[in-house]
Design a protein around this motif. Structure first.
Motif, PDB file in Angstrom:
ATOM      1  N   UNK A 152       0.816  -1.217   0.000  1.00  0.00           N
ATOM      2  CA  UNK A 152       0.000   0.000   0.000  1.00  0.00           C
ATOM      3  C   UNK A 152       0.848   1.264   0.000  1.00  0.00           C
ATOM      4  N   UNK A 153       2.116   1.152   0.402  1.00  0.00           N
ATOM      5  CA  UNK A 153       2.986   2.326   0.423  1.00  0.00           C
ATOM      6  C   UNK A 153       3.682   2.555  -0.920  1.00  0.00           C
ATOM      7  N   UNK A 154       3.714   1.536  -1.739  1.00  0.00           N
ATOM      8  CA  UNK A 154       4.423   1.673  -3.022  1.00  0.00           C
ATOM      9  C   UNK A 154       3.498   1.738  -4.227  1.00  0.00           C
ATOM     10  N   UNK A 155       2.310   1.138  -4.116  1.00  0.00           N
ATOM     11  CA  UNK A 155       1.386   1.070  -5.246  1.00  0.00           C
ATOM     12  C   UNK A 155      -0.039   1.395  -4.799  1.00  0.00           C
ATOM     13  N   UNK A 156      -0.872   1.734  -5.786  1.00  0.00           N
ATOM     14  CA  UNK A 156      -2.286   1.993  -5.525  1.00  0.00           C
ATOM     15  C   UNK A 156      -3.095   1.649  -6.760  1.00  0.00           C
ATOM     16  N   UNK A 157      -4.377   1.474  -6.559  1.00  0.00           N
ATOM     17  CA  UNK A 157      -5.305   1.241  -7.660  1.00  0.00           C
ATOM     18  C   UNK A 157      -6.132   2.497  -7.890  1.00  0.00           C
ATOM     19  N   UNK A 158      -6.129   2.959  -9.120  1.00  0.00           N
ATOM     20  CA  UNK A 158      -7.029   4.038  -9.510  1.00  0.00           C
ATOM     21  C   UNK A 158      -8.181   3.400 -10.265  1.00  0.00           C
ATOM     22  N   UNK A 159      -9.402   3.605  -9.798  1.00  0.00           N
ATOM     23  CA  UNK A 159     -10.578   2.955 -10.377  1.00  0.00           C
ATOM     24  C   UNK A 159     -11.450   4.000 -11.059  1.00  0.00           C
ATOM     25  N   UNK A 160     -11.838   3.712 -12.299  1.00  0.00           N
ATOM     26  CA  UNK A 160     -12.709   4.593 -13.078  1.00  0.00           C
ATOM     27  C   UNK A 160     -14.009   3.852 -13.354  1.00  0.00           C
ATOM     28  N   UNK A 161     -15.118   4.436 -12.942  1.00  0.00           N
ATOM     29  CA  UNK A 161     -16.424   3.811 -13.131  1.00  0.00           C
ATOM     30  C   UNK A 161     -17.339   4.757 -13.886  1.00  0.00           C
ATOM     31  N   UNK A 162     -18.062   4.231 -14.881  1.00  0.00           N
ATOM     32  CA  UNK A 162     -19.037   5.011 -15.634  1.00  0.00           C
ATOM     33  C   UNK A 162     -20.447   4.525 -15.309  1.00  0.00           C
ATOM     34  N   UNK A 163     -21.381   5.453 -15.281  1.00  0.00           N
ATOM     35  CA  UNK A 163     -22.789   5.091 -15.149  1.00  0.00           C
ATOM     36  C   UNK A 163     -23.379   5.037 -16.554  1.00  0.00           C
ATOM     37  N   UNK A 164     -23.496   3.830 -17.099  1.00  0.00           N
ATOM     38  CA  UNK A 164     -23.999   3.644 -18.460  1.00  0.00           C
ATOM     39  C   UNK A 164     -25.413   3.062 -18.453  1.00  0.00           C
ATOM     40  N   UNK A 165     -26.119   3.257 -17.365  1.00  0.00           N
ATOM     41  CA  UNK A 165     -27.452   2.664 -17.250  1.00  0.00           C
ATOM     42  C   UNK A 165     -28.422   3.211 -18.288  1.00  0.00           C
ATOM     43  N   UNK A 166     -28.195   4.434 -18.742  1.00  0.00           N
ATOM     44  CA  UNK A 166     -29.104   5.037 -19.726  1.00  0.00           C
ATOM     45  C   UNK A 166     -28.584   4.913 -21.153  1.00  0.00           C
ATOM     46  N   UNK A 167     -27.482   4.182 -21.331  1.00  0.00           N
ATOM     47  CA  UNK A 167     -26.856   4.052 -22.653  1.00  0.00           C
ATOM     48  C   UNK A 167     -27.081   2.643 -23.170  1.00  0.00           C
ATOM     49  N   UNK A 204     -11.690   7.144  -8.371  1.00  0.00           N
ATOM     50  CA  UNK A 204     -11.360   7.048  -6.947  1.00  0.00           C
ATOM     51  C   UNK A 204     -10.087   6.226  -6.746  1.00  0.00           C
ATOM     52  N   UNK A 205      -9.427   6.519  -5.644  1.00  0.00           N
ATOM     53  CA  UNK A 205      -8.215   5.796  -5.275  1.00  0.00           C
ATOM     54  C   UNK A 205      -8.570   4.667  -4.314  1.00  0.00           C
ATOM     55  N   UNK A 206      -8.126   3.467  -4.641  1.00  0.00           N
ATOM     56  CA  UNK A 206      -8.318   2.314  -3.751  1.00  0.00           C
ATOM     57  C   UNK A 206      -6.964   1.943  -3.153  1.00  0.00           C
ATOM     58  N   UNK A 207      -6.864   2.044  -1.841  1.00  0.00           N
ATOM     59  CA  UNK A 207      -5.639   1.666  -1.155  1.00  0.00           C
ATOM     60  C   UNK A 207      -5.511   0.143  -1.143  1.00  0.00           C
ATOM     61  N   UNK A 208      -4.342  -0.353  -1.449  1.00  0.00           N
ATOM     62  CA  UNK A 208      -4.150  -1.803  -1.474  1.00  0.00           C
ATOM     63  C   UNK A 208      -4.242  -2.374  -0.057  1.00  0.00           C
ATOM     64  N   UNK A 209      -4.970  -3.466   0.096  1.00  0.00           N
ATOM     65  CA  UNK A 209      -5.115  -4.089   1.422  1.00  0.00           C
ATOM     66  C   UNK A 209      -3.818  -4.795   1.834  1.00  0.00           C
ATOM     67  N   UNK A 210      -3.774  -5.299   3.079  1.00  0.00           N
ATOM     68  CA  UNK A 210      -2.514  -5.855   3.603  1.00  0.00           C
ATOM     69  C   UNK A 210      -2.017  -7.119   2.909  1.00  0.00           C
TER      70      UNK A 210
END
Length: 278
Positions: A168-183, A257-263
């Motif tokens: 968690x101190x060296x890497x992270x996950x950046x998550x991108x989510x779209x709301x495509x419910x109307x598409x 959003x940023x997701x911190x890596x778990x232990x």
């Protein structure tokens, strides 16, 4: 009534006139495109460019020619943003005929939607065909699969153990989510193609970019000093790309959003699965 023999030079004159107009249009378009940001001038002049110019000079429907150009750009490795900027440069040249030096302000939002969609969909189709045999990437977006990202996460955690530093101190996950419910339909796929292209442009230093679900993408990156700035830039760029398509322009802004890596690597795998179902 006097019948005169046709001048055999007349057709040649028409051909020479068309050829001259084509060369002038091609030169003006190239200058405008490079000024607008085309990165590699040497690869701009593909044969499909001449097809577009010839169609424009003859005042024909540009749809077929632009579809060919979109495919050619994808096959040559040009990104979607660069392809659409090139199209915007063409539109600027065609609508500013009085400017002869090609130094024209290019408005990426001014090109007709029908032509933008034609070029963009052709670009996406060619990308799909080029990547259909890839084993570690998703066919349409060319993003790596969730299986590959699981492998990369395992490597990160093994490295963390060797270095004695939590992942968690060296890497992270950046998550991108779209709301495509109307598409619906193809536009849903096109949305993720646009997301993929934007993420690759921002995270171009060896980060792992993966498609986790139909409307979710993630980037596994090192937590360096400019990670937060790049995450912010990615959100803005994705929003701009989605605005190109009228069916996607009205969608909500992407959630970044940023997701911190778990232990542990086991909990990291669970986290991936949870994110993919978002």
């Amino acid at each position: 009534m006097t019948v005169r023999e046709a001048d055999p030079r007349s057709h040649r004159g028409d051909a020479e006139g068309t050829g001259h107009d084509l060369r002038v249009l091609r030169a003006r378009w190239r200058t405008a495109s490079i000024a607008a940001g085309w990165r590699f001038p040497s690869d701009w002049g593909v044969p499909e460019v001449d097809e577009v110019c010839l169609t424009a000079v003859r005042r024909g429907d540009l749809s077929t020619a632009l579809a060919g150009l979109g495919r050619a750009r994808a096959e040559a490795g040009a990104g979607l943003d660069e392809t659409l900027t090139d199209l915007a440069a063409l539109h600027a040249v065609l609508t500013n005929a009085e400017v002869r030096d090609g130094l024209i302000a290019t408005d990426p939002d001014a090109a007709p939607t029908r032509l933008v969609r034609t070029a963009a969909l052709a670009w996406a189709e060619a990308s799909f065909c080029e990547l259909r045999n890839a084993e570690t990437t998703e066919n349409l977006t060319n993003l790596t699969t969730i299986a590959y990202l699981r492998t990369r996460l395992g490597e990160v955690y093994r490295q963390a153990v060797r270095l004695g530093v939590p992942a968690a101190e060296t890497h992270a996950l950046l998550v991108v989510t779209l709301d495509l419910s109307a598409v619906t339909g193809w536009a849903r796929l096109m949305a993720m193609v646009l997301v993929a292209d934007a993420l690759r442009e921002i995270f171009d230093g060896g980060e792992s970019i993966a498609l986790l679900g139909p409307s979710v993408a993630a980037v596994l990156a090192e937590r360096d000093h400019d990670f937060a700035d790049r995450a912010l830039s990615a959100g803005w760029l994705i929003t701009e790309r989605l605005a190109v398509d009228p069916q996607l322009k009205s969608t909500d802004r992407p959630t970044v959003r940023l997701e911190r890596l778990p232990p542990t690597p086991q909990t990291a795998q669970t986290l991936l699965q949870t994110i993919s179902r978002a």
